[in-house]
Design an enzyme around this catalytic site. Sequence first.
Site, short mmCIF file in Angstrom:
data_model
loop_
_atom_site.label_atom_id
_atom_site.label_comp_id
_atom_site.label_asym_id
_atom_site.label_seq_id
_atom_site.Cartn_x
_atom_site.Cartn_y
_atom_site.Cartn_z
CG LEU A 105 -8.12 -21.47 -16.27
CD1 LEU A 105 -7.20 -22.37 -17.09
CD2 LEU A 105 -8.36 -22.08 -14.90
CE1 TYR A 136 -0.08 -14.32 -16.65
CE2 TYR A 136 -0.85 -14.41 -18.92
CZ TYR A 136 -0.65 -15.02 -17.69
OH TYR A 136 -1.04 -16.32 -17.50
NE ARG A 210 9.00 -17.57 -10.59
CZ ARG A 210 9.59 -16.56 -9.95
NH1 ARG A 210 9.82 -16.63 -8.63
NH2 ARG A 210 9.94 -15.46 -10.62
#
Length: 311
Positions: A105, A136, A210
């Site tokens: 993922l 990240y 978003r």
Amino acid sequence: MAQLKAKRILLTGGGGMVGQNLLEAAPHLNIDHPSSKTLDLAKANDVQAYLQDTKPDLIIHAAGKVGGIQANMADPVGFLDKNLAIGRNLIMGAYEARVPEFLNLASTCIYPRAADNPLREDMVLTGELEPTNEGYAIAKIAALRLCEYIRRQRPEMQYKTLIPCNLYGPHDNFHPEKSHLLPAIIRKVHDAKQSGAGKVEIWGDGTARREFMYAGDLASAILAAAAQMSSLPDLMNTGLGHDHSINDYYQTVADVLGWHGTFTHDLSKPVGMKQKLCSTEKATAWGWTASTSLTDGITKTYDYFLENHAS
Ligand SMILES: NC(=O)c1ccc[n+]([C@@H]2O[C@H](COP(=O)([O-])OP(=O)(O)OC[C@H]3O[C@@H](n4cnc5c(N)ncnc54)[C@H](OP(=O)(O)O)[C@@H]3O)[C@@H](O)[C@H]2O)c1
Ligand SMILES: C[C@@H]1O[C@H](OP(=O)(O)OP(=O)(O)OC[C@H]2O[C@@H](n3cnc4c(=O)[nH]c(N)nc43)[C@H](O)[C@@H]2O)[C@@H](O)[C@H](O)[C@@H]1O
């Protein structure tokens, strides 16, 4: 689904939001889901020994150090280091143990901050990353590239990556400093309702956009992929194909929770990417689309919040 029943499946991150929604969607499957206390994925030797011992047929990798914009900005070292170690240890451990199938993922934060929307899978590494979650994103890109290299060197190994948009749902993290947008809104509007406050603060001017997908929909995408890994594209977005402004998300949560106050904007807060809408072209062609509406998803998430987090 019958094929899946025969597979020995290892799920990492089974205690997290994605993991819990997956386990609830597939109670009939034989899924081994060790917590980080049983198997710390940051320890390469422990991972190798576990995989040599259990020999899963398929690994679904949903573990990671995960958080919203504020958590990422507060600890880029941790977000890069932990996710890089976890991804490398598990993928290389699986490769060396000859695990035949691996479902990884990533996240839409891997896309360049200025890329045209909707974001397509071939845009990875074509531009600068979003600074607020760069660490990240680098770890996520390294992991997905490692899966792609394994595919090139050993085409019989089905090591593939789903790229989910932002997610929300039951079992989410509602911690005010660490959570993503939607759980943060639910907590803030709930608290305002409980205290009788007439105002709720929005970070930024609220015009950023978003794409938040219900975690139960990602669980359905993961199960579909796990059942037909050979036909799954090497890289595939899993999203809704439409997005909303931050302001709209606040208003929708207020409507679902029945709070009728007003909003203020704190322009000193970070806003991150202006938009990160993913293309659903590949997923639709492959045969998967999301199905949960925003109001239904918020309702289910709020029910979970009331049962597990409300003071
Ligand atoms: N949430 C989102 O908006 C979003 C969006 C796109 C992609 N994703 C991706 O989806 C996956 C799951 O996200 P999530 O929201 O479910 O995260 P989460 O709720 O924070 O869960 C993360 C899980 O990772 C496990 N974990 C962390 N460090 C570990 C370690 N060293 N060893 C073993 N397990 C470890 C935790 O296990 P313990 O609880 O046992 O410590 C926890 O169960 C991640 O890969 C994330 O990048 C999430
Ligand atoms: C999928 C995740 O996306 C994450 O980026 P990202 O969407 O900006 O992370 P979120 O925290 O989900 O959303 C942040 C957006 O919502 C606005 N916002 C408004 N009010 C709030 C609030 O009270 N809390 C929060 N958290 N945001 C708020 C914020 O200004 C920013 O535009 C990455 O940092 C992760 O690594 C991961 O990739």
